[in-house]
Design a protein around this motif. Structure first.
Motif, mmCIF file in Angstrom:
data_model
loop_
_atom_site.group_PDB
_atom_site.id
_atom_site.type_symbol
_atom_site.label_atom_id
_atom_site.label_comp_id
_atom_site.label_asym_id
_atom_site.label_seq_id
_atom_site.Cartn_x
_atom_site.Cartn_y
_atom_site.Cartn_z
ATOM 1 N N UNK A 604 67.866 -75.841 26.996
ATOM 2 C CA UNK A 604 67.747 -77.039 26.175
ATOM 3 C C UNK A 604 69.055 -77.821 26.208
ATOM 4 N N UNK A 605 68.934 -79.142 26.277
ATOM 5 C CA UNK A 605 70.082 -80.033 26.233
ATOM 6 C C UNK A 605 69.874 -81.062 25.132
ATOM 7 N N UNK A 606 70.879 -81.220 24.252
ATOM 8 C CA UNK A 606 70.854 -82.225 23.190
ATOM 9 C C UNK A 606 71.986 -83.220 23.421
ATOM 10 N N UNK A 607 71.811 -84.428 22.900
ATOM 11 C CA UNK A 607 72.866 -85.442 22.999
ATOM 12 C C UNK A 607 72.880 -86.285 21.736
ATOM 13 N N UNK A 608 74.080 -86.756 21.380
ATOM 14 C CA UNK A 608 74.257 -87.611 20.209
ATOM 15 C C UNK A 608 75.243 -88.713 20.547
ATOM 16 N N UNK A 609 74.928 -89.939 20.178
ATOM 17 C CA UNK A 609 75.830 -91.069 20.324
ATOM 18 C C UNK A 609 75.912 -91.784 18.982
ATOM 19 N N UNK A 610 77.126 -92.159 18.572
ATOM 20 C CA UNK A 610 77.313 -92.734 17.236
ATOM 21 C C UNK A 610 78.329 -93.863 17.288
ATOM 22 N N UNK A 611 78.222 -94.759 16.323
ATOM 23 C CA UNK A 611 79.134 -95.880 16.181
ATOM 24 C C UNK A 611 79.484 -96.031 14.709
#
Length: 656
Positions: A604-611
């Motif tokens: 499993x691969x998760x990703x998060x992008x935030x500003x």
């Protein structure tokens, strides 16, 4: 001039300071157990929205789901859906509750945003935290009341019915700090698998029950206040409440159809800490927990309506005194008393079994002590133990001894041995006549009165190194855990002692900082097990529907041989940040499940992008997007019906 060992201690201050291992504040390099610390940065970077999933970041941990609304966390594979050998505490309050001796994770009155850090003891810690700390301890430490000075609103929306809202507010004062959280969380659980897994055919008899309904909804509140009128006294007041509704049962099951299970949990906790002139410290802590569950549903067996409920109360008081004898010796000791009460009721309009009501209570006491002795500037001896009398009249001593040798200022070797016990749950000692739903109502008639505490002997060798020129730390652990008198169900109505098993393996954690804005954490575990599988089968434990051959080692099959995780986070200019996580787990056969629930390899691969943004005038916030299982590698969790495919959600947070 300062003593030499105090100068050497300065080298270790970059490592986390932990509180849970020995009840003393210690750098990680001087703790008597291998530990993993999940801090705020890791919690945020992971992108997780539930507490149990965080433990995928701990080497050797197993996170499973009986349903999407019923998670469990264990160590060394999957013993069963209740994970009774893992102690869980929140601010020192045990949430490992009777009658099942399990943790109802979805009913805890705490959110991820309330948590400051989590300390995970990987291995037995009964010497510090008593019975049921057999495999390890999860110690959740919430944020101090003074850390919240203002207001925060957070909203999350996403696939699979994800719908979360939370509000936080608090004030920091000269003598009084307080914070409060109000939250609503909801999701639709797993997707449903309607075809047999693992290329099996329906003709083989491996039909799956329909699992389309495993929604979960919680409304919660928690409050914490710290009153510090002077420099020596501190008073801590906490209370919380959670109202949880989850879908349980199975669409195709006549005995246990889909219905709602209602759980209400609440607590009150009071603490007082006084610091004396000689730097000794006295702590007194009291808490009360109430946990109620009830359900009503219609079976098609007769047909008939069934109603059952379980109500559990716990009261505990603990006194602890920390006493520094000298610069090289510290002692912590204390005592605790706990009382648990469980009431169960069952009724039916056309009962298969007579209606009944039962009430059981247990009381236990504990005496504990731990000594930290710096034998030489490089050699530290941790020794201690806990003497307990449990609610079934069993007296036992759980000792521990560990040597930490600082071979060089940034390199520590640790070796230790300890013993731990697990008290049988009320359900194991008083097995129910009928269990049509997810509740196990306690029957007043004891069915397994001879079921004895389990015993585990653990030996470990560890290494903790700081490579400062490379901005890297390395944590290694070699362990061998021997389980004696392990419990299992030998018939449909009786629990017995009969498992002898050895767990051994290697765990590793590598942390590297590329610069002040980017970090990488990599975890790996290789675990092996062996047990008396054939003897268990002869005693009545049948593994005919296991993926392992008949009479083979079902304990060994229940542990993923290799598991790993990696978490990378990067912060950019302009308030942007990115993180990615990867999780891997070998094949395994859950101990208490049939061959249908054999788990293939998980990736499993998760990703998060935030500003983040700041509008000025004290108004700021952030927006983030999380994608879980990015490459849609459909896998199953513990039960073959639980299919985890790609999902995502967006969170908007405002602070003012």
């Amino acid at each position: 001039m300062r003593p030499t060992h105090r100068i050497e201690m300065d080298y270790y201050q970059e490592l986390p300071v932990v509180l849970s291992a020995s009840r003393l504040s210690q750098p990680l390099s001087e703790a008597p157990n291998a530990m993993t610390v999940i801090d705020r940065k890791m919690i945020v970077a992971s992108g997780f929205r539930t507490i149990p999933d965080l433990f995928k970041l701990v080497p050797g941990m197993y996170v499973g789901y009986y349903k999407g609304s019923q998670p469990f966390v264990s160590y060394h594979g999957s013993p069963d859906q209740y994970a009774r050998r893992m102690q869980v505490m929140i601010d020192g309050r045990s949430v490992y509750m009777p009658p099942m001796s399990m943790v109802d994770w979805t009913a805890l009155p705490v959110t991820l945003d309330d948590i400051e850090r989590i300390e995970v003891i990987r291995g037995p810690a009964a010497a510090s935290h008593g019975a049921n700390s057999t495999q390890g301890v999860i110690s959740i430490i919430t944020r101090d009341a003074g850390e919240m000075d203002g207001k925060r609103l957070s909203v999350t929306r996403g696939s699979k019915g994800v719908n979360d809202v939370s509000a936080h507010f608090g004030r920091r004062g000269e003598t009084l700090d307080y914070r409060m959280t109000l939250a609503y969380t909801a999701d639709n659980g797993y997707d449903n698998l309607t075809a047999p897994p693992n290329n099996m055919t329906m003709a083989q008899g491996f039909a799956l029950l329909n699992n389309s309904y495993d929604d979960n909804l919680s409304r919660l509140l928690n409050y914490r206040a710290d009153y510090h009128p002077n420099a020596i006294d501190r008073f801590d007041v906490q209370f919380g409440f959670n109202r949880n509704v989850k879908n349980v049962g199975w669409t195709d099951s006549p005995a246990n159809p889909v219905h709602d299970l209602f759980a209400t949990s609440g607590f009150v906790q009071l603490g007082w800490t006084r610091v004396f002139d000689n730097d000794s410290e006295l702590k007194v802590n009291y808490y009360h927990i109430r946990h109620d569950q009830h359900e009503t549903f219609l079976t098609t067996l007769l047909p008939q309506f069934i109603a059952q409920s379980v109500k559990t109360d716990r009261d505990e008081i603990e006194v602890q005194h920390t006493l520094p004898f000298s610069e090289s010796n510290r002692l912590v000791y204390g005592a605790a008393y706990r009382q648990d009460r469980t009431e169960g009721q069952y009724s039916s309009l056309a009962p298969i079994a007579p209606a009944y009501a039962s009430s059981l209570s247990t009381a236990e006491w504990r005496l504990f002590a731990h000594n930290e002795w710096r034998v030489t500037p490089r050699l530290l001896l941790n020794s201690g133990g806990m003497l307990e009398r449990d609610g079934f009249g069993n007296n036992r001593l759980s000792p521990r001894i560990a040597l930490n040798f600082h071979a060089a200022p940034q390199h520590t070797l640790r070796t230790g041995i300890s013993a731990a016990y697990r008290t049988p749950s009320l359900m194991e000692r008083n097995f129910p006549v009928l269990q049509p739903g997810e509740l196990f109502v306690v029957n007043a008639t004891a069915r397994s009165p001879g079921f004895k505490p389990e015993r585990l002997i653990s030996r470990e060798i560890g290494y903790l190194g700081e490579f400062r020129d490379w901005s890297t730390t390395l944590d290694l652990r070699l362990f061998s855990d021997l389980l004696e008198n392990g419990g299992f169900m030998d018939t449909r109505t009786t629990y017995t002692n009969g498992i002898s098993a050895e767990y051994r393996g290697l765990e590793a954690t590598l942390k590297h900082s590329f610069d002040e804005n980017s970090e990488l954490t990599v975890n790996f575990a290789r675990e092996l097990a062996s047990s008396n599988g054939a003897a268990m089968a002869a005693a009545g434990f049948r593994a005919l529907r296991s993926a392992c051959p008949e009479n083979s080692d079902t304990v060994a099959c229940s542990i993923p041989r290799n598991s790993a995780s990696a978490l990378y986070s990067q912060r950019y200019s302009g308030g942007m940040s990115f993180s990615a996580a990867w999780y891997y787990q070998d094949t395994m056969q859950p101990f208490d499940r049939g061959v249908t629930d054999f788990q293939p390899i998980q990736r499993r691969m998760d990703a998060r992008i935030a500003k983040t943004f700041n509008q000025g005038g004290g108004f700021k916030g952030d927006v983030s997007l999380v994608l879980q299982n990015l490459f849609d590698a459909k896998y199953t969790d513990y039960v073959a019906n639980n299919v985890f495919n790609r999902r995502g959600y967006v969170t908007l947070t405002l602070d003012w």
